[in-house]
Structure formats: structure tokens, C-alpha cells
Design a protein around this motif. Structure first.
Motif, mmCIF file in Angstrom:
data_model
loop_
_atom_site.group_PDB
_atom_site.id
_atom_site.type_symbol
_atom_site.label_atom_id
_atom_site.label_comp_id
_atom_site.label_asym_id
_atom_site.label_seq_id
_atom_site.Cartn_x
_atom_site.Cartn_y
_atom_site.Cartn_z
ATOM 1 N N ASP A 278 0.866 -1.176 0.000
ATOM 2 C CA ASP A 278 0.000 0.000 0.000
ATOM 3 C C ASP A 278 0.907 1.232 0.000
ATOM 4 O O ASP A 278 2.097 1.154 0.320
ATOM 5 C CB ASP A 278 -0.979 -0.005 1.179
ATOM 6 N N PRO A 279 0.377 2.389 -0.388
ATOM 7 C CA PRO A 279 1.223 3.574 -0.588
ATOM 8 C C PRO A 279 2.009 4.001 0.648
ATOM 9 O O PRO A 279 3.160 4.437 0.539
ATOM 10 C CB PRO A 279 0.224 4.662 -1.007
ATOM 11 N N ASP A 280 1.419 3.922 1.837
ATOM 12 C CA ASP A 280 2.103 4.430 3.031
ATOM 13 C C ASP A 280 2.706 3.329 3.904
ATOM 14 O O ASP A 280 3.182 3.595 5.004
ATOM 15 C CB ASP A 280 1.140 5.281 3.877
ATOM 16 N N GLN A 281 2.663 2.080 3.410
ATOM 17 C CA GLN A 281 3.278 0.923 4.084
ATOM 18 C C GLN A 281 2.674 0.629 5.461
ATOM 19 O O GLN A 281 3.299 -0.048 6.273
ATOM 20 C CB GLN A 281 4.806 1.124 4.222
ATOM 21 N N ARG A 282 1.467 1.098 5.718
ATOM 22 C CA ARG A 282 0.853 0.801 7.009
ATOM 23 C C ARG A 282 0.583 -0.688 7.177
ATOM 24 O O ARG A 282 0.735 -1.240 8.271
ATOM 25 C CB ARG A 282 -0.450 1.591 7.160
ATOM 26 N N THR A 283 0.139 -1.341 6.076
ATOM 27 C CA THR A 283 -0.142 -2.781 6.160
ATOM 28 C C THR A 283 1.126 -3.551 6.494
ATOM 29 O O THR A 283 1.121 -4.445 7.352
ATOM 30 C CB THR A 283 -0.732 -3.290 4.832
ATOM 31 N N LEU A 284 2.210 -3.209 5.838
ATOM 32 C CA LEU A 284 3.488 -3.872 6.108
ATOM 33 C C LEU A 284 3.890 -3.705 7.562
ATOM 34 O O LEU A 284 4.263 -4.680 8.240
ATOM 35 C CB LEU A 284 4.570 -3.315 5.181
ATOM 36 N N GLN A 285 3.816 -2.476 8.071
ATOM 37 C CA GLN A 285 4.224 -2.231 9.462
ATOM 38 C C GLN A 285 3.311 -2.946 10.451
ATOM 39 O O GLN A 285 3.766 -3.444 11.489
ATOM 40 C CB GLN A 285 4.230 -0.718 9.738
ATOM 41 N N ARG A 286 2.017 -3.035 10.126
ATOM 42 C CA ARG A 286 1.090 -3.745 11.004
ATOM 43 C C ARG A 286 1.432 -5.229 11.079
ATOM 44 O O ARG A 286 1.378 -5.838 12.149
ATOM 45 C CB ARG A 286 -0.343 -3.562 10.500
ATOM 46 N N GLU A 287 1.800 -5.811 9.949
ATOM 47 C CA GLU A 287 2.130 -7.234 9.925
ATOM 48 C C GLU A 287 3.476 -7.515 10.580
ATOM 49 O O GLU A 287 3.675 -8.576 11.181
ATOM 50 C CB GLU A 287 2.122 -7.760 8.481
ATOM 51 N N LEU A 288 4.389 -6.575 10.491
ATOM 52 C CA LEU A 288 5.714 -6.774 11.081
ATOM 53 C C LEU A 288 5.719 -6.568 12.595
ATOM 54 O O LEU A 288 6.573 -7.136 13.301
ATOM 55 C CB LEU A 288 6.731 -5.817 10.451
ATOM 56 N N ALA A 289 4.767 -5.774 13.096
ATOM 57 C CA ALA A 289 4.796 -5.376 14.511
ATOM 58 C C ALA A 289 4.854 -6.565 15.470
ATOM 59 O O ALA A 289 5.698 -6.572 16.391
ATOM 60 C CB ALA A 289 3.595 -4.484 14.824
ATOM 61 N N PRO A 290 4.013 -7.604 15.326
ATOM 62 C CA PRO A 290 4.101 -8.727 16.276
ATOM 63 C C PRO A 290 5.446 -9.440 16.206
ATOM 64 O O PRO A 290 5.980 -9.874 17.234
ATOM 65 C CB PRO A 290 2.960 -9.653 15.845
ATOM 66 N N LEU A 291 6.006 -9.564 15.009
ATOM 67 C CA LEU A 291 7.298 -10.231 14.871
ATOM 68 C C LEU A 291 8.413 -9.396 15.493
ATOM 69 O O LEU A 291 9.324 -9.931 16.140
ATOM 70 C CB LEU A 291 7.590 -10.505 13.393
ATOM 71 N N ASN A 292 8.332 -8.078 15.310
ATOM 72 C CA ASN A 292 9.342 -7.196 15.908
ATOM 73 C C ASN A 292 9.288 -7.220 17.431
ATOM 74 O O ASN A 292 10.288 -6.959 18.107
ATOM 75 C CB ASN A 292 9.152 -5.762 15.399
ATOM 76 N N ALA A 293 8.111 -7.544 17.973
ATOM 77 C CA ALA A 293 7.962 -7.553 19.436
ATOM 78 C C ALA A 293 8.568 -8.795 20.074
ATOM 79 O O ALA A 293 8.718 -8.864 21.294
ATOM 80 C CB ALA A 293 6.479 -7.451 19.798
ATOM 81 N N ILE A 294 8.902 -9.786 19.251
ATOM 82 C CA ILE A 294 9.521 -11.017 19.760
ATOM 83 C C ILE A 294 11.030 -10.801 19.848
ATOM 84 O O ILE A 294 11.679 -10.478 18.844
ATOM 85 C CB ILE A 294 9.191 -12.205 18.848
ATOM 86 N N ARG A 295 11.595 -10.989 21.037
ATOM 87 C CA ARG A 295 12.988 -10.612 21.265
ATOM 88 C C ARG A 295 13.983 -11.762 21.157
ATOM 89 O O ARG A 295 15.181 -11.546 21.325
ATOM 90 C CB ARG A 295 13.115 -9.966 22.657
ATOM 91 N N ASP A 296 13.511 -12.991 20.910
ATOM 92 C CA ASP A 296 14.487 -14.078 20.786
ATOM 93 C C ASP A 296 15.082 -14.085 19.374
ATOM 94 O O ASP A 296 14.770 -13.222 18.549
ATOM 95 C CB ASP A 296 13.862 -15.428 21.148
ATOM 96 N N HIS A 297 15.922 -15.052 19.121
ATOM 97 C CA HIS A 297 16.659 -15.061 17.850
ATOM 98 C C HIS A 297 16.239 -16.192 16.921
ATOM 99 O O HIS A 297 16.976 -16.553 16.002
ATOM 100 C CB HIS A 297 18.168 -15.159 18.132
ATOM 101 N N TYR A 298 15.044 -16.725 17.137
ATOM 102 C CA TYR A 298 14.540 -17.745 16.222
ATOM 103 C C TYR A 298 14.094 -17.090 14.911
ATOM 104 O O TYR A 298 13.749 -15.897 14.882
ATOM 105 C CB TYR A 298 13.369 -18.493 16.857
ATOM 106 N N PRO A 299 14.080 -17.857 13.806
ATOM 107 C CA PRO A 299 13.719 -17.284 12.501
ATOM 108 C C PRO A 299 12.291 -16.728 12.489
ATOM 109 O O PRO A 299 11.382 -17.301 13.091
ATOM 110 C CB PRO A 299 13.844 -18.481 11.552
ATOM 111 N N LYS A 300 12.140 -15.615 11.773
ATOM 112 C CA LYS A 300 10.838 -14.955 11.640
ATOM 113 C C LYS A 300 10.554 -14.727 10.154
ATOM 114 O O LYS A 300 11.431 -14.267 9.414
ATOM 115 C CB LYS A 300 10.827 -13.624 12.394
ATOM 116 N N TYR A 301 9.312 -15.028 9.756
ATOM 117 C CA TYR A 301 8.957 -14.951 8.345
ATOM 118 C C TYR A 301 7.652 -14.181 8.152
ATOM 119 O O TYR A 301 6.717 -14.313 8.947
ATOM 120 C CB TYR A 301 8.778 -16.352 7.749
ATOM 121 N N LEU A 302 7.608 -13.418 7.075
ATOM 122 C CA LEU A 302 6.386 -12.789 6.597
ATOM 123 C C LEU A 302 6.100 -13.368 5.218
ATOM 124 O O LEU A 302 6.889 -13.178 4.282
ATOM 125 C CB LEU A 302 6.539 -11.271 6.522
#
Length: 399
Positions: free
Chosen positions: A349-373
Motif C-alpha cells: 500500500d502507498p504508506d506501508q501501514r499494512t506492512l508495518q502492522r504485519e511486522l509489529a508482532p514479529l518485531n515484538a519477539i525478542r528471541d533469535h529464532y527465525p521470523k517470516y512474513l
């Protein structure tokens, strides 16, 4: 026959091991064909036909086999002394107390036993107790997208194959039916067989229409967070009054017949399984579409359902992840730790809000296991602070 190499290789690994091989899965997912493939492999390895005993207990010639004694006597007459015998019992749950016959055959030193069933009841209660520690379960599903796509020609696009996969599902015989109406009729017949033969006949539910309403409701709400009470309340408010206890009984029966998969929740930060709230996913998207018709169109949740099925196909234990006040679609726990997955049909989307919304839960995880979108966007693989964004079809194909 479509190669099902993952399952076939598993059977090869467990060949001649002192374990009963129990192959479970929804009706028509390919269990009988898998047994045929494995029997062909045994013949190629030099095993003669008279050392292979194969009995499909739903075939007409075996309909009179109703008790464990009858089953044992039938198989015993076919055994050769001092020869390694490979015994295949297909849809064995049709025989009353079949586990006693299986146990009696298992204690014979020359018997390597393989059984299949279309209901989780196969491994509940007495069988699990009687054969505790002496069996291995191999969970089969309809075709993966990779297996499905392998049947297409080189000129066919991945996107076209995916659209057919979504529309008609992944039961192997679907590929033998060129007409769209025939495919839908076939899927409806699978559903009717599961409901009437695997659920109503065994559970003796008096209200088949209500059971079908529950299935439609659950299919229409794949990927939504529910409790049995919220399901009861929602259906009752829509004019289908049903108690919490009845909902619980129906959902248990539906998961036992493998038409639905129940997924619990896991608190990623607190590292504990949660007792409240769960999601349900359909065993096959085509089955869902055949039942719901045009209302089954929901690209994002359909993709999420397909990713879930692929994760369990790859051997993960899968949970819905709670991360503070947010949610990650899947926590996939395997032998080498865990992985995190967020699924979205598109994040463009033009302002990348959807991308940031989907990334937010993954960014909140602080361990070092693999993360995928995983998305359907045709963009090159990208990393967002260590979170890998991958095209979902490439991921499904193992690229």
C-alpha cells in the motif's frame, strides 16, 4: 499415482521396525494409495506377493468381518510360517475392537503391521493403552501445493495452479475430474461420507442439520479466535440455538474425523500454553469452498489456512502466538527450536501501514529464532530487521 515421497520415505524408514505403523488422515487423502505404493516398493525390493497381506475392510468381500476375532482368524490363515509377513489393514476402525486383533498379530515375531484409519478414534482409548509405546503415527493430508503443482505442465503458471488449488482443493482424485461440476459433486460426497459415516453413525448425533450448520459456521470462520461459548452465542444469536456442550461435542467429532484442525494459543513472552481461545482451520480448502460456495472467497484467511496445513505437513507443532497485546499467526515448534510466521495476502500500500502492522508482532519477539512474513506479493525476498519476507508460493514449493 502422484509421488508422495515424504510419506513413502517415512514408511521406508520404519520398515521392519518393531512398531505398528498407523497411517491416519481425512477420507480420500491418499492413505490406501500410499499403502499400494509401499507394497510396490516391497516387491521391487524382492518381497514376494505371498508375504504381503493386504485387506481393505471397506471392500465388499470383507464386509462380514466385524469383530476382532474374525479379523485375526482371516489374517492368520494367510500367514506363512518362518517368513517375514507384511500386513496391511486399511480402514481398520470398521472392525469392532480391532485393536485386540492388531495386538495379537503384533506379538508374532514375523509380522510387520501397517494400519490406516479415517478417524482419530483409531488412536484413542483402548488402542492407545493396549499398544502404548508400540506404534508410530504417520499423519497424512491431501496433496501439498508442491505435490499438486508437480502434476501441471511446464507451460502452466504457478499462479494458475494456485487458483485451482484454492478452488477445488487437494484431494488426489480431484485431478482425475476435468469438469468443475464433477469436482464439486465429488467434494460434496466426501463431506457427506465424513458427516454421515464417520461422525453421525459413530456418535449417534440426532440433529444432522445442526451438525452441518456448525461445520459451515466453522468453515466460514477459519482463522478467527473462538471459544466454544462464543461459538454457541454467535450461532444462537443468528437463529441456530445450540448449547456450549453440544458445540464441544460437535467440534470434538469434527477434529477426530480430521475435517477440522484445532490450534491452541501460546504466550511467546510468558512461554506458556494458554487455556482459553483457539482457532480452527479446514482440512482442505476445496472442501470448504464446495460447502460454502461463493461466500468462501477470503484470500487472506485461505492463504493462512494453507500455510498452517503446510507447517504441520513439515512436522511442526503449531500454535497461535500471543505477543503482549498483539498476535503472531503461527509459532511453529520443531526439533531445532521454533519459527514464527505472519501471513498476509498482500502488504503493498502507498504508506506501508499494512506492512508495518504485519511486522509489529514479529518485531515484538525478542528471541533469535527465525521470523517470516509470507505474502502473495511478487517482490524479491526482503529482510526487515531480520524478518524475511518471502513469496508464499515460493515458500510452499520449498524454494
Amino acid at each position: 499415482m502422484i509421488p508422495r515421497n515424504d510419506y513413502l520415505n517415512t514408511l521406508k524408514r520404519f520398515r521392519d521396525k518393531d512398531l505398528i505403523k498407523v497411517i491416519t488422515g481425512i477420507r480420500r487423502c491418499g492413505k490406501s494409495t500410499m499403502l499400494e505404493m509401499f507394497q510396490d516398493y516391497l516387491r521391487q525390493e524382492g518381497v514376494p506377493d505371498n508375504q504381503i497381506v493386504s485387506i481393505n475392510l471397506e471392500q465388499g468381500e470383507y464386509l462380514e468381518i466385524e469383530t476382532s476375532r474374525q479379523l485375526y482368524d482371516l489374517v492368520n490363515t494367510l500367514l506363512l510360517p518362518d517368513k517375514k509377513m507384511y500386513i496391511f489393514l486399511d480402514e481398520v476402525q470398521r472392525v469392532s475392537e480391532f485393536q485386540k486383533a492388531v495386538d495379537s498379530l503384533f506379538v508374532k515375531k514375523n509380522c510387520d503391521i501397517y494400519i490406516t484409519g479415517s478417524n482419530a478414534f483409531l488412536l484413542s482409548g483402548e488402542l492407545a493403552t493396549l499398544l502404548s509405546g508400540r506404534y508410530v503415527e504417520i499423519k497424512m493430508q491431501p496433496l501439498s501445493f508442491k505435490e499438486f503443482f508437480s502434476t501441471f505442465s511446464e507451460d502452466d503458471s504457478i499462479d494458475r495452479a494456485y487458483m485451482q488449488y484454492v478452488q477445488y482443493g487437494a484431494f488426489p482424485y480431484i485431478l482425475e475430474l476435468p469438469d468443475a461440476r464433477d469436482k464439486t459433486m465429488y467434494l460434496q460426497s466426501i463431506f457427506d461420507t465424513i458427516v454421515l459415516k464417520d461422525i453421525v453413525a459413530r456418535r449417534r448425533f440426532p440433529d444432522v442439520a445442526m451438525l452441518q450448520s456448525v461445520v459451515r459456521f466453522m468453515f466460514d470462520n477459519i482463522g478467527n479466535l473462538f471459544s466454544t461459548k462464543s461459538i454457541s452465542d454467535t450461532m444462537t444469536s443468528a437463529g441456530r440455538k445450540i448449547s456450549v456442550q453440544t458445540v464441544e461435542s460437535y467440534l470434538t467429532a469434527l477434529t477426530e474425523s480430521f475435517i477440522l484442525h484445532k490450534v491452541g494459543r501460546y504466550d511467546v513472552k510468558g512461554k506458556q500454553h494458554l487455556k482459553t481461545g483457539e482457532k480452527y482451520y479446514a482440512a482442505d480448502i476445496g472442501l470448504r469452498r464446495a460447502l460454502l460456495g461463493s461466500s468462501a472467497v477470503d484470500d487472506g484467511r485461505v492463504l493462512e489456512n494453507i500455510v498452517y496445513l503446510e507447517l504441520i505437513r513439515r512436522g511442526f507443532d503449531v500454535y497461535i502466538g500471543k505477543v503482549g497485546s498483539t498476535e503472531v499467526d503461527f509459532v511453529a515448534v520443531g526439533e531445532n527450536g521454533q519459527e514464527y510466521y505472519q501471513v498476509a495476502y498482500t502488504v503493498i500500500d502507498p504508506d506501508q501501514r499494512t506492512l508495518q502492522r504485519e511486522l509489529a508482532p514479529l518485531n515484538a519477539i525478542r528471541d533469535h529464532y527465525p521470523k517470516y512474513l509470507l505474502t502473495m506479493d511478487h517482490t524479491p525476498p526482503t529482510s526487515h530487521n531480520g524478518i524475511r519476507q518471502i513469496n508464499a508460493l515460493d515458500w510452499l514449493l520449498g524454494r
